[in-house]
Motif scaffolding. Structure first.
Motif, PDB file in Angstrom:
ATOM      1  N   ARG A 171       0.827  -1.215   0.000  1.00 22.95           N
ATOM      2  CA  ARG A 171       0.000   0.000   0.000  1.00 22.95           C
ATOM      3  C   ARG A 171       0.855   1.256   0.000  1.00 22.95           C
ATOM      4  N   GLN A 172       1.942   1.246   0.765  1.00 26.46           N
ATOM      5  CA  GLN A 172       2.836   2.402   0.795  1.00 26.46           C
ATOM      6  C   GLN A 172       3.477   2.619  -0.572  1.00 26.46           C
ATOM      7  N   GLN A 173       3.880   1.534  -1.228  1.00 28.20           N
ATOM      8  CA  GLN A 173       4.486   1.647  -2.550  1.00 28.20           C
ATOM      9  C   GLN A 173       3.475   2.191  -3.563  1.00 28.20           C
ATOM     10  N   ARG A 174       2.254   1.699  -3.504  1.00 30.22           N
ATOM     11  CA  ARG A 174       1.204   2.196  -4.410  1.00 30.22           C
ATOM     12  C   ARG A 174       0.944   3.680  -4.182  1.00 30.22           C
ATOM     13  N   LYS A 175       0.921   4.089  -2.919  1.00 29.69           N
ATOM     14  CA  LYS A 175       0.704   5.507  -2.601  1.00 29.69           C
ATOM     15  C   LYS A 175       1.849   6.343  -3.161  1.00 29.69           C
ATOM     16  N   LYS A 176       3.067   5.870  -2.980  1.00 29.53           N
ATOM     17  CA  LYS A 176       4.245   6.581  -3.488  1.00 29.53           C
ATOM     18  C   LYS A 176       4.153   6.747  -5.002  1.00 29.53           C
ATOM     19  N   GLU A 177       3.766   5.691  -5.700  1.00 31.01           N
ATOM     20  CA  GLU A 177       3.631   5.741  -7.158  1.00 31.01           C
ATOM     21  C   GLU A 177       2.547   6.733  -7.580  1.00 31.01           C
ATOM     22  N   ARG A 178       1.402   6.736  -6.861  1.00 26.85           N
ATOM     23  CA  ARG A 178       0.325   7.686  -7.181  1.00 26.85           C
ATOM     24  C   ARG A 178       0.797   9.128  -6.984  1.00 26.85           C
ATOM     25  N   VAL A 179       1.520   9.367  -5.900  1.00 25.42           N
ATOM     26  CA  VAL A 179       2.011  10.718  -5.619  1.00 25.42           C
ATOM     27  C   VAL A 179       3.015  11.143  -6.690  1.00 25.42           C
ATOM     28  N   GLU A 180       3.899  10.235  -7.095  1.00 26.93           N
ATOM     29  CA  GLU A 180       4.859  10.556  -8.157  1.00 26.93           C
ATOM     30  C   GLU A 180       4.147  10.914  -9.458  1.00 26.93           C
ATOM     31  N   LYS A 181       3.109  10.170  -9.809  1.00 28.39           N
ATOM     32  CA  LYS A 181       2.344  10.465 -11.026  1.00 28.39           C
ATOM     33  C   LYS A 181       1.648  11.818 -10.911  1.00 28.39           C
ATOM     34  N   LEU A 182       1.110  12.106  -9.730  1.00 25.78           N
ATOM     35  CA  LEU A 182       0.476  13.403  -9.525  1.00 25.78           C
ATOM     36  C   LEU A 182       1.489  14.535  -9.659  1.00 25.78           C
ATOM     37  N   SER A 191      -8.007  20.487  -7.379  1.00 25.13           N
ATOM     38  CA  SER A 191      -7.011  21.225  -6.599  1.00 25.13           C
ATOM     39  C   SER A 191      -6.733  20.554  -5.260  1.00 25.13           C
ATOM     40  N   ILE A 192      -7.551  19.589  -4.899  1.00 26.71           N
ATOM     41  CA  ILE A 192      -7.369  18.923  -3.609  1.00 26.71           C
ATOM     42  C   ILE A 192      -6.022  18.214  -3.530  1.00 26.71           C
ATOM     43  N   HIS A 193      -5.465  17.861  -4.691  1.00 20.84           N
ATOM     44  CA  HIS A 193      -4.166  17.195  -4.699  1.00 20.84           C
ATOM     45  C   HIS A 193      -3.065  18.067  -4.106  1.00 20.84           C
ATOM     46  N   PHE A 194      -3.285  19.381  -4.089  1.00 15.97           N
ATOM     47  CA  PHE A 194      -2.284  20.292  -3.530  1.00 15.97           C
ATOM     48  C   PHE A 194      -2.187  20.182  -2.012  1.00 15.97           C
ATOM     49  N   LYS A 195      -3.077  19.441  -1.403  1.00 16.29           N
ATOM     50  CA  LYS A 195      -2.966  19.186   0.036  1.00 16.29           C
ATOM     51  C   LYS A 195      -1.867  18.177   0.335  1.00 16.29           C
ATOM     52  N   ILE A 196      -1.434  17.463  -0.686  1.00 19.25           N
ATOM     53  CA  ILE A 196      -0.348  16.498  -0.527  1.00 19.25           C
ATOM     54  C   ILE A 196       0.965  17.277  -0.607  1.00 19.25           C
ATOM     55  N   PRO A 197       1.777  17.247   0.461  1.00 19.78           N
ATOM     56  CA  PRO A 197       2.998  18.069   0.495  1.00 19.78           C
ATOM     57  C   PRO A 197       3.919  17.868  -0.706  1.00 19.78           C
ATOM     58  N   GLU A 198       4.102  16.635  -1.158  1.00 23.72           N
ATOM     59  CA  GLU A 198       4.993  16.378  -2.288  1.00 23.72           C
ATOM     60  C   GLU A 198       4.470  17.025  -3.573  1.00 23.72           C
ATOM     61  N   VAL A 199       3.171  17.040  -3.756  1.00 28.67           N
ATOM     62  CA  VAL A 199       2.568  17.640  -4.942  1.00 28.67           C
ATOM     63  C   VAL A 199       2.755  19.153  -4.899  1.00 28.67           C
ATOM     64  N   ARG A 200       2.493  19.734  -3.743  1.00 28.61           N
ATOM     65  CA  ARG A 200       2.664  21.182  -3.576  1.00 28.61           C
ATOM     66  C   ARG A 200       4.119  21.583  -3.828  1.00 28.61           C
ATOM     67  N   LEU A 201       5.055  20.784  -3.317  1.00 29.09           N
ATOM     68  CA  LEU A 201       6.476  21.055  -3.506  1.00 29.09           C
ATOM     69  C   LEU A 201       6.872  20.940  -4.984  1.00 29.09           C
ATOM     70  N   ALA A 202       6.360  19.936  -5.678  1.00 26.64           N
ATOM     71  CA  ALA A 202       6.665  19.769  -7.106  1.00 26.64           C
ATOM     72  C   ALA A 202       6.171  20.979  -7.900  1.00 26.64           C
ATOM     73  N   TRP A 203       4.994  21.476  -7.565  1.00 27.78           N
ATOM     74  CA  TRP A 203       4.437  22.653  -8.235  1.00 27.78           C
ATOM     75  C   TRP A 203       5.301  23.878  -7.961  1.00 27.78           C
ATOM     76  N   ARG A 220      -5.676  26.792 -11.313  1.00 35.87           N
ATOM     77  CA  ARG A 220      -5.635  26.452 -12.741  1.00 35.87           C
ATOM     78  C   ARG A 220      -5.007  25.080 -12.961  1.00 35.87           C
ATOM     79  N   VAL A 221      -3.900  24.849 -12.279  1.00 32.83           N
ATOM     80  CA  VAL A 221      -3.227  23.553 -12.424  1.00 32.83           C
ATOM     81  C   VAL A 221      -4.147  22.444 -11.916  1.00 32.83           C
ATOM     82  N   GLY A 222      -4.778  22.680 -10.776  1.00 35.55           N
ATOM     83  CA  GLY A 222      -5.693  21.692 -10.204  1.00 35.55           C
ATOM     84  C   GLY A 222      -6.837  21.356 -11.135  1.00 35.55           C
TER      85      GLY A 222
END
Length: 156
Positions: A92-103, A133-145, A125-127
């Motif tokens: 599950r952790q690996q799947r989550k990591k992969e989803r976050v990377e894709k996001l 835009s809810i994906h921006f609540k994920i710290p890694e996604v916000r940092l990538a942006w 706009r990106v969201g």
């Protein structure tokens, strides 16, 4: 098959009442449960599930498929229980990591596209371009942006 204790609880009666008034039935339930619990067979099935190359499943799903309770598996095979549980958690952790990377990749790509259209690539706009835009609540996604925004010359 439920135990006498589980039956008593579900009917909201003390176990002693069942044991006193229905001793033969209680003995039959216990005997049937003991016959049903083939320890060696269960151990082999649990080991096979653990060694399987198939997608890992939770202990509760393993228990459901094998017809036992999670508690029985835990009580009889705590090491196998922990190994199956750990394997599933890692999966599950690996799947989550992969989803976050894709996001993160999608956010970076959307940021570039919006920038190239001459618009300011705000999180809104990106969201909207990536679905939410809810994906921006994920710290890694916000940092990538933010990193992509800096690369494109925007100040944070």
């Amino acid at each position: 098959m439920p135990s006498v204790i589980e039956i008593a609880k579900s009917l909201e009666y003390p176990v002693k009442i069942f044991e006193h008034h229905f001793p033969e039935l209680c003995a039959a339930i216990l005997e049937k449960r003991l016959l049903r619990l083939d320890i060696n067979d269960l151990r082999m099935k649990l080991e096979a599930i653990l060694a399987s190359e198939e997608e890992p499943i939770s202990v509760s799903e393993v228990a459901r498929r094998l017809g036992y309770s999670s508690r029985t598996i835990f009580n009889r095979f705590p090491v196998l229980y922990s190994a199956i549980s750990g394997r599933y958690q890692n999966f599950r952790q690996q799947r989550k990591k992969e989803r976050v990377e894709k996001l993160c990749q999608a956010v970076q790509q959307a940021t570039i596209v919006i920038h190239e259209r001459g618009e300011h690539p705000t999180s809104t706009r990106v969201g909207s371009m990536i679905g939410s835009s809810i994906h921006f609540k994920i710290p890694e996604v916000r940092l990538a942006w933010r990193k992509k925004m800096e690369e494109l010359g925007y100040e944070g």
